[in-house]
Motif scaffolding. Structure first.
Motif, PDB file in Angstrom:
ATOM      1  N   SER A 249     -70.889  19.503  -6.397  1.00  0.00           N
ATOM      2  CA  SER A 249     -69.936  19.231  -5.978  1.00  0.00           C
ATOM      3  C   SER A 249     -70.107  20.444  -4.697  1.00  0.00           C
ATOM      4  O   SER A 249     -69.697  20.213  -3.989  1.00  0.00           O
ATOM      5  N   ASP A 250     -69.517  21.480  -6.195  1.00  0.00           N
ATOM      6  CA  ASP A 250     -69.055  22.825  -4.521  1.00  0.00           C
ATOM      7  C   ASP A 250     -70.589  23.572  -4.375  1.00  0.00           C
ATOM      8  O   ASP A 250     -69.984  23.262  -2.846  1.00  0.00           O
ATOM      9  N   LEU A 251     -71.795  23.068  -4.616  1.00  0.00           N
ATOM     10  CA  LEU A 251     -72.669  23.466  -3.681  1.00  0.00           C
ATOM     11  C   LEU A 251     -73.176  22.600  -2.704  1.00  0.00           C
ATOM     12  O   LEU A 251     -73.180  23.011  -1.874  1.00  0.00           O
ATOM     13  N   ARG A 252     -72.661  21.827  -2.669  1.00  0.00           N
ATOM     14  CA  ARG A 252     -73.064  21.153  -1.571  1.00  0.00           C
ATOM     15  C   ARG A 252     -72.012  20.965  -0.366  1.00  0.00           C
ATOM     16  O   ARG A 252     -72.648  21.216   0.912  1.00  0.00           O
ATOM     17  N   ARG A 253     -70.505  21.009  -0.851  1.00  0.00           N
ATOM     18  CA  ARG A 253     -69.365  21.604   0.002  1.00  0.00           C
ATOM     19  C   ARG A 253     -70.279  22.713   0.664  1.00  0.00           C
ATOM     20  O   ARG A 253     -69.746  22.842   1.763  1.00  0.00           O
ATOM     21  N   ARG A 254     -70.420  23.405   0.237  1.00  0.00           N
ATOM     22  CA  ARG A 254     -71.084  24.790   0.111  1.00  0.00           C
ATOM     23  C   ARG A 254     -72.333  24.969   1.317  1.00  0.00           C
ATOM     24  O   ARG A 254     -71.754  25.479   3.181  1.00  0.00           O
ATOM     25  N   ALA A 255     -72.690  24.481   1.325  1.00  0.00           N
ATOM     26  CA  ALA A 255     -73.964  23.668   2.194  1.00  0.00           C
ATOM     27  C   ALA A 255     -73.954  23.365   2.955  1.00  0.00           C
ATOM     28  O   ALA A 255     -73.680  23.584   4.550  1.00  0.00           O
ATOM     29  N   GLU A 256     -72.599  22.698   3.013  1.00  0.00           N
ATOM     30  CA  GLU A 256     -72.544  21.544   4.295  1.00  0.00           C
ATOM     31  C   GLU A 256     -71.156  23.051   5.722  1.00  0.00           C
ATOM     32  O   GLU A 256     -71.659  22.302   6.519  1.00  0.00           O
ATOM     33  N   GLN A 257     -70.798  23.895   4.883  1.00  0.00           N
ATOM     34  CA  GLN A 257     -69.860  24.694   5.452  1.00  0.00           C
ATOM     35  C   GLN A 257     -70.970  25.566   5.991  1.00  0.00           C
ATOM     36  O   GLN A 257     -70.652  26.506   7.265  1.00  0.00           O
ATOM     37  N   HIS A 258     -71.833  25.898   5.292  1.00  0.00           N
ATOM     38  CA  HIS A 258     -73.392  26.438   6.074  1.00  0.00           C
ATOM     39  C   HIS A 258     -74.098  25.507   7.507  1.00  0.00           C
ATOM     40  O   HIS A 258     -75.096  26.213   8.082  1.00  0.00           O
ATOM     41  N   GLY A 259     -73.908  24.910   7.388  1.00  0.00           N
ATOM     42  CA  GLY A 259     -74.258  24.108   8.687  1.00  0.00           C
ATOM     43  C   GLY A 259     -75.706  22.897   8.039  1.00  0.00           C
ATOM     44  O   GLY A 259     -76.692  22.108   8.925  1.00  0.00           O
ATOM     45  N   ARG A 260     -75.299  22.839   6.201  1.00  0.00           N
ATOM     46  CA  ARG A 260     -76.433  21.680   6.602  1.00  0.00           C
ATOM     47  C   ARG A 260     -76.408  20.769   5.802  1.00  0.00           C
ATOM     48  O   ARG A 260     -74.907  20.470   5.563  1.00  0.00           O
ATOM     49  N   HIS A 261     -77.423  19.824   6.113  1.00  0.00           N
ATOM     50  CA  HIS A 261     -76.784  18.546   5.178  1.00  0.00           C
ATOM     51  C   HIS A 261     -77.092  18.240   3.129  1.00  0.00           C
ATOM     52  O   HIS A 261     -78.167  18.833   2.759  1.00  0.00           O
ATOM     53  N   PRO A 262     -76.116  17.972   2.738  1.00  0.00           N
ATOM     54  CA  PRO A 262     -76.101  18.428   1.243  1.00  0.00           C
ATOM     55  C   PRO A 262     -77.434  17.648   0.922  1.00  0.00           C
ATOM     56  O   PRO A 262     -77.947  18.600  -0.626  1.00  0.00           O
ATOM     57  N   SER A 263     -77.832  16.960   1.222  1.00  0.00           N
ATOM     58  CA  SER A 263     -79.421  15.865   0.687  1.00  0.00           C
ATOM     59  C   SER A 263     -80.599  16.861   0.596  1.00  0.00           C
ATOM     60  O   SER A 263     -81.267  16.284  -0.033  1.00  0.00           O
TER      61      SER A 263
END
Ligand SMILES: Cc1cc2nc3c(=O)[nH]c(=O)nc-3n(C[C@H](O)[C@H](O)[C@H](O)COP(=O)(O)O)c2cc1C
Length: 434
Positions: A249-263
């Protein structure tokens, strides 16, 4: 049960099933490790099971643990190994490991693109910043984690620019006009950064299947930030369910902050499994794999992982958060040290329990011991809990344990709709759905 997602499954070609005393069994087959033919045989088994990719970790030094009582025919360069395997397989992905701390990016970009070309779009790059080996690359000591990750970031950027410097579209092969390639599409990159100066372009065009998928291993705070900004998949140390849920969940949250779709990013822990027809037999395999770990060796391993010396305590004494060493002291891998710190702070385990943890006995990987049904349920539990997108299989115990994985466990996952029964693509990008 989760029905709309499918597991992503990799297979590690490091001989984890020969660990400890496992190789000493009369039928271990350890001699076969000396030849590439055996690895090609395993690669074909993994491809027959329609797995996403093969994987191999890599270290650029000889550790004392590699010698003496552990089964080891050395550590060949994984990219070279995969070049041989590429020619004997057709669909399965090939994820090699290349350190950003010790290599020049131009050489690495060329090797990776070459593997991509000769495997027809199946190469993947596992980005590691490495823990040891500095002495083999000059007199400087190992750089700090901050410097290693800053270098990894720039290294990866240079690799991507080099791969784009000679696009596939630049190859025209126009017999009529006599134009084989279009020089206007091939450009230097003129990179000048903190660590690297690279002019470019690369010596070979990008493969038509698209960019090489990026994997990353290392999950400290800076490691997670780097991984979530760039990686398509993360090779994760995930000893338990709680740490897995937190990490994904932390990696997915960080990915979103980098403008990426977590999936678009898959979290894939190593799954070190011990399979047998009965739980007792599986447990015996597990014990054989750890039989070389005397109490003294476990204490030494604990000290090296997190600087904690428990050798003066009784095995049933409790370990508490107050006994933990300074969190800022330098450690080999912050990922492993932090996992163990959190476990101790949350559970106040006994000394014996700490000495039996995956962070102490191995690389902090998820260990699952039992029958096919037990390990299957373990996988489904982590998948449904949102801790994993799949896993990298690290077979433990014996060749028979590995055979149960291919012959029984993977077919069960297929039967439950959790894994493919046929490949739908022929490149690693297609298998990963990117
Ligand atoms: C699961 C996992 C696998 C790793 N595999 C390798 C490897 O194959 N080769 C290597 O040189 N370093 C490997 N590393 C080390 C990392 O690349 C990194 O240097 C180290 O974990 C320190 O970063 P950290 O502080 O973020 O943990 C691995 C680390 C983890 C957690």
């Amino acid at each position: 049960m989760n029905t709309d997602r499918q597991l992503c499954i990799g297979f590690s070609l490091s001989a984890t099933w020969m660990k400890g005393h496992s190789w000493r069994a009369p039928d271990s087959g350890v001699e076969k490790l000396e030849s590439i033919d055996y690895y090609i045989h395993l690669a074909k088994l993994a491809e027959k099971a329609k797995l996403d990719f093969l994987f191999r970790a890599d270290y650029l030094y000889v550790s004392p643990q590699m010698l003496g009582d552990s089964a080891n025919f050395g550590s060949p360069d994984p990219t070279v190994m995969f070049a041989a395997i590429a020619c004997a397989t057709e669909r399965i992905g090939l994820v090699t490991t290349v350190s950003t701390t010790f290599n020049p990016p131009y050489v690495a970009a060329r090797q990776l693109q070459s593997l991509h070309w000769l495997s027809n779009g199946r190469a993947g790059w596992n980005i590691v910043t490495s823990i040891e080996g500095a002495e083999n690359f000059g007199n400087s000591p190992m750089p700090s984690p901050q410097v290693r990750y800053a270098k990894a970031k720039e290294f990866t950027h240079v690799m991507q620019k080099l791969w784009a410097s000679f696009p596939h579209e630049a190859i025209l092969v126009d017999r009529e006009s006599g134009k084989f390639s279009d020089p206007d599409q091939v450009a230097s990159i003129d990179h000048s950064g903190e660590f690297f100066r690279v002019k470019g372009p690369l010596t070979l065009p990008a493969h038509k299947s698209g960019a090489i998928p990026l994997f990353q291993a290392g999950a400290s705070d800076i490691g997670r930030d780097f991984a979530s900004s760039v990686a398509d998949a993360i090779f994760a140390a995930m000893p338990d369910l709680e740490s897995g849920i937190e990490l994904r969940s932390d990696l997915r949250r960080r990915a979103e902050q980098h403008g990426r779709h977590p999936s678009t990013m898959k979290v894939l822990p190593g799954l070190y499994f011990f399979l047998a027809d009965t739980r007792e037999e599986a447990q015996a395999l597990f014990e054989l794999a750890n039989a070389h770990f005397s109490i003294a060796r476990r204490h030494a391993a604990l000290k090296s992982v997190m600087g904690l010396d428990l050798s003066g305590f009784e095995l049933n004494d409790r370990v508490t958060a107050a006994m933990l060493p300074d969190p800022n002291q330098p450690v080999r891998s912050r990922t492993h040290a932090d996992l163990l710190r959190r476990y101790i702070a949350n559970y106040e385990p006994t000394v014996a329990e700490v000495l039996a943890r995956p962070e102490v006995l191995g690389s902090a990987h998820w260990v699952s011991v039992g029958t096919v049904e037990d390990v299957l349920n373990d996988i489904i539990q982590r998948f449904d809990a949102g801790a994993i997108d799949g896993f990298i299989a690290l077979p433990g115990g014996s060749e028979q344990s590995m055979a149960l994985f291919f012959e029984k466990l993977v077919p069960q996952l297929v039967e439950r709709g959790l894994f493919r029964s046929e490949y739908t693509g022929s490149t690693l990008r297609e298998h990963l759905g990117i």
